[in-house]
Design a protein around this motif. Structure first.
Motif, short mmCIF file in Angstrom:
data_model
loop_
_atom_site.label_atom_id
_atom_site.label_comp_id
_atom_site.label_asym_id
_atom_site.label_seq_id
_atom_site.Cartn_x
_atom_site.Cartn_y
_atom_site.Cartn_z
N PHE A 120 -5.69 -10.45 8.54
CA PHE A 120 -6.04 -9.32 7.68
C PHE A 120 -4.79 -8.74 7.03
O PHE A 120 -4.76 -8.51 5.82
N LEU A 121 -3.74 -8.54 7.85
CA LEU A 121 -2.52 -7.95 7.29
C LEU A 121 -1.91 -8.88 6.25
O LEU A 121 -1.43 -8.44 5.20
N ASP A 157 -3.86 -8.60 3.16
CA ASP A 157 -3.60 -7.30 2.55
C ASP A 157 -2.28 -7.31 1.80
O ASP A 157 -2.20 -6.91 0.64
N LEU A 158 -1.22 -7.85 2.46
CA LEU A 158 0.11 -7.83 1.84
C LEU A 158 0.17 -8.79 0.67
O LEU A 158 0.81 -8.51 -0.34
N TYR A 195 -2.52 -7.48 -2.31
CA TYR A 195 -2.03 -6.29 -2.99
C TYR A 195 -0.51 -6.37 -3.09
O TYR A 195 0.22 -5.57 -2.54
#
Lengths: 180, 465, 186
Positions: free
Chosen positions: B428-429, B432-433, B436
């Motif tokens: 997920f991280l 996300d990184l 975005y």
């Protein structure tokens, strides 16, 4: 995205923490603490006196004439030797201002030749009855004792002038008017 | 220790009307639990409202309500009294039956969901025996071998617990929708339409995030789910399902219609939204329903992800009780009190603290986050949260299947939980990184900026095209 | 006691069903349908089928009927002023057909209860009671073992329906090219 989210939350948390430890409060708790008004503030009207207790108002009705909302009603009477009320020939026997009609434009204090009516600093205008909003002369007149508040002279730029600050420039505004 | 008189004759008497004393006892126990939990919650809600107003004002650098009572403690209660005495206005042209039904339909499901919240462990075995002998009841009716063999510290404990909560909360949307429709007001109607589509969309995310937890526990029963998280905070499901936890939090904001998802009552756009035409107690009922819903979804989040009534660290209560008894013979009387404390610490301390944290989160988000636009809301729900939830579910179930095949004991090991957590959170991280990235963020900022950044101070900026 | 509850529930269900039929207001009609669904769920609860009952509420009451209401409110349907011709005909034929349907069903139930033939779900009931396994596990086991083919076929049917709905919702120009509205582009 998550990082930006946390950044935003951290800012809000910082403000909250600051408030809890007693920093950053911008609220004045009104009934207990009252805000200092600026010198040009146009609040509730005041009728001023000379130092010897005589009223400044000579009942000329210029204020009533200039009032755009026709809020001022004034009836003048002659001064006699037994009953010397004001420093001039006549004085205002009835002086009423309808505060619900008044728009606090300050024309009355501008028009007054004697600096008798001035806009004061009081902004607490709430009343319980509609009839209470008609301010009688006694409601507005400064108390007769000495040391009654600040002398208030109309000036388009600065309105509140204290006796001390004004003495050097214009002489003693509290002085007894000589001619009567 | 025993009561000076027996309670059994009372239940024998009541049993004449209820087909036996056991039924009377079941009803009385249920009524006591309902009185404690519902009554307690209703007392707390004015203070939650006060707490909300305080927190929001602190974030905004102002002291907040402090006029009525010390620290403004009476504000919430006075608000209630004020609403109670206000005139009820029914506008012209409303659909009367539905207009009157709608506030009730918001509050009733909220209360229905409340009866599943487990606030404490199940009283059973020797402890139940001690309680029964203290109350001098008949052990053949209530007791380890009796008709009633356990007392869960929740109002009821059905086998399909979490499904019940989902079902009941999904009914709650009718109140808002019908209020919007029956008010004969276009803003209300828009609010109602928004609420119905929003709630159906986010219910999917909510369910997807729950399924992972159900897989880990192997049961739908809320007590089984809590038991699978016993033994300290490293056993909690938030360690195994961090992504599902995030999804649940987002979906729970949307389900309760709270900021940043309160499109149904978006004040700048829809005056009051679905409750524009309501006044007095009917309006208060909407408010009440919203706050009870907040408490319930918080309690569900606590139950599913944060170990329910279990504390941060497991305490050996029996050992502590025995140890206190062994210090000196004069302390022997403390044994039952310590055991009682072990049962009461859940409902009195742990669950309120955890639920309070989520209530704070609700309030803090309201003070911090701006409201979403409707297309952004649907984008978030269907294009982001739903795929994330599905991928999370696939990874979770895959690893659980491998674990069950290897060990074959029908239970998910602690290490497996951590592996699931690490993999899902890492993915997920990373998404996300990567997604975005600074470039995309700059582009997004450009797209959503109403005024160009170059506008000078004091100059009226031109609208960005 | 249970019989009383059953009859009350029966009455409520029938009342709601009649409400669906005879309400001219679309939203009230939909609300009555919600009532029917909820009453059916309670019916399942009385039969001790908790799982089915709450799935009924989650799926029908909580999702499908909400979407019904959403569509009705979005289109802002009012009471029809003039009844179209097909509805006038439908009154007679619909009434006749539903009577036939009702008697067929009643006959079937009668045959079942008399002959002792029970549908598939009930034959496991005794097993559920004995084994003590939660019914969720039994249901899911049945679904992915014995009834796996119907289950998958239903899923495919639903998927096809979804894709079909999307295809139908798209607009095409004369050459068969897809028209993309400006809103979709931005």
């Amino acid at each position: 995205m998550l990082v930006d989210f946390l950044k935003g939350s951290a800012l809000a948390l910082k403000h909250m923490g600051n408030f809890i430890i007693g920093k950053g409060n911008v609220t004045l708790e009104y009934p207990e603490v009252k805000r200092e008004q600026p010198a040009f503030f146009r609040g509730r009207h005041r009728l001023q006196r000379y130092r010897d207790g005589l009223e400044r108002c000579v009942g000329c009705s210029l204020c009533a004439a200039v009032c755009p909302s026709e809020a001022i009603y004034l009836e003048a009477a002659e001064n006699t030797d037994e009953n010397q009320v004001s420093a001039g020939e006549r004085y205002a026997e009835i002086y009423q201002i309808h505060l619900l009609r008044c728009i606090f434009c300050g024309f009355c204090e501008e028009a007054c030749p004697e600096n008798a009516i001035v806009m004061g600093a009081s902004y607490e205008l709430a009343m319980n009855k509609r009839t209470d909003f008609i301010a009688e002369k006694d409601d507005m007149l400064d108390p007769a004792e000495k040391g009654f508040g600040d002398y208030h002279e109309y000036d388009p730029y600065i309105s509140h002038v204290t006796p001390e600050s004004d003495k050097s420039a214009k002489g003693d505004p509290w002085a007894v008017k000589a001619e009567h | 220790m025993q009561l000076p008189f027996s309670l059994q004759p009372l239940f024998d008497f009541l049993g004449q009307f209820t087909d036996g004393p056991a039924n009377a006892l079941i009803i009385v126990i249920a009524l006591i639990k309902i009185a404690l939990i519902v009554g307690g919650l209703l007392q707390i809600i004015p203070f939650i409202i006060l707490f909300e107003r305080k927190i929001i004002s602190w974030v905004q650098d102002r002291p907040g309500p402090n006029r009525a009572g010390p620290w403004g403690l009476l504000h919430g209660i006075l608000d209630g009294v004020k609403l109670f005495f206000k005139e009820e206005i029914t506008p012209k042209g409303v659909d009367k039956p539905l207009y009157l039904l709608a506030p009730g339909l918001t509050v009733a499901p909220a209360f229905l969901a409340l009866c599943l919240v487990p606030v404490g462990p199940i009283i059973q075995g020797a402890h139940l025996d001690a309680l029964v002998s203290f109350l001098r009841l008949d052990p053949s009716i209530i007791g380890p071998g009796g008709i009633i063999s356990e007392i869960p510290l929740a109002i009821t404990n059905p086998n399909i617990g979490i499904l019940y909560v989902l079902a009941v909360t999904s009914i709650g949307v009718y109140g808002i929708t019908l209020a919007g429709w029956s008010s004969n007001n276009k803003w209300s109607l828009l609010g109602g339409i928004r609420a119905s589509a929003q709630m159906v969309s986010y219910e999917i995310t909510l369910s997807l995030s729950i399924i992972g937890v159900v897989l880990l526990a192997g049961s739908l029963n809320l007590y089984n789910i809590i038991d699978s998280q016993a033994g300290g905070f490293w056993h909690w499901n938030v360690m195994a399902q961090p992504v599902a936890f995030l999804l649940f939090i987002i979906a729970m904001f949307a389900e309760t219609n709270r900021l940043p998802f309160d499109l149904a009552e978006a004040e700048p756009e829809l005056t009051g939204g679905f409750h524009t035409e309501y006044s007095s107690m009917r309006f208060a009922l909407f408010f009440l329903g919203e706050y009870i819903n907040m408490v319930i979804v918080s309690a569900m989040c606590v139950t599913l992800f944060l170990g329910g009534y279990h504390g941060l660290f497991p305490l050996p209560w029996e050992a502590i009780a025995t140890w206190i008894t062994n210090i000196s013979p004069s302390f022997a009387g403390f044994y039952p009190w310590v055991i009682m404390a072990s049962y009461l610490i859940g409902p009195m301390v742990i669950v309120p603290a955890k639920v309070g944290f989520f209530i704070f989160l609700f309030i803090f988000a309201r003070a911090t986050l701006p409201r979403l636009r409707y297309d952004q809301l649907m984008d978030l729900g269907w294009k982001r949260l739903l795929p994330i939830g599905l991928i999370n579910l696939v990874i979770t179930s895959g690893i659980i299947a491998i674990d069950l095949m290897v060990t074959g004991n029908g239970q998910v090991e602690l290490a497996t939980k951590w592996i699931i957590g690490a993999i899902t959170l890492g993915l997920f991280l990373a998404w996300d990184l990567l997604y975005y990235s600074p470039r995309r963020k700059a582009q997004l900022e450009k797209d959503y900026r109403l005024y160009p950044k170059s506008a000078k101070k004091g100059e009226k900026p031109a609208l960005a095209s | 006691m249970a019989l009383v509850i059953y009859y009350v529930l029966f009455g409520i269900t029938v009342l709601f069903a009649l409400g669906v039929l005879f309400n001219r207001n679309t939203v009230r009609s939909a609300i009555c349908l919600v009532g029917v669904m909820a009453a059916l769920a309670v019916n399942y609860l009385i039969m001790r089928q908790e799982f089915v009952a709450f799935i009924q509420i989650v799926v029908y009451t909580g999702a499908i009927m909400v979407l019904f209401l959403f569509v009705i409110m979005l289109l802002n349907l009012r009471e029809p002023e003039v009844m179209p011709w097909y509805l006038r005909k439908a009154r007679f034929w619909g009434g006749a057909l539903s009577l036939v349907f009702f008697f067929t069903l009643a006959l079937a139930v009668q045959v079942w209860t008399v002959s002792g033939v029970t549908p598939g779900a009930i034959e496991n009931e005794a097993f559920i009671k004995e084994s003590g396994t939660p019914e969720v596990i039994l249901l899911s086991t049945l679904m992915i073992t014995k009834y796996v083919a119907p289950f998958i076929l239903t899923s495919i049917l639903l998927l096809v329906a979804v894709i079909g709905a999307i295809v139908m919702a798209k607009r095409y120009d004369e050459d068969g090219q897809e028209i993309i509205s400006e809103e979709e582009v931005s």
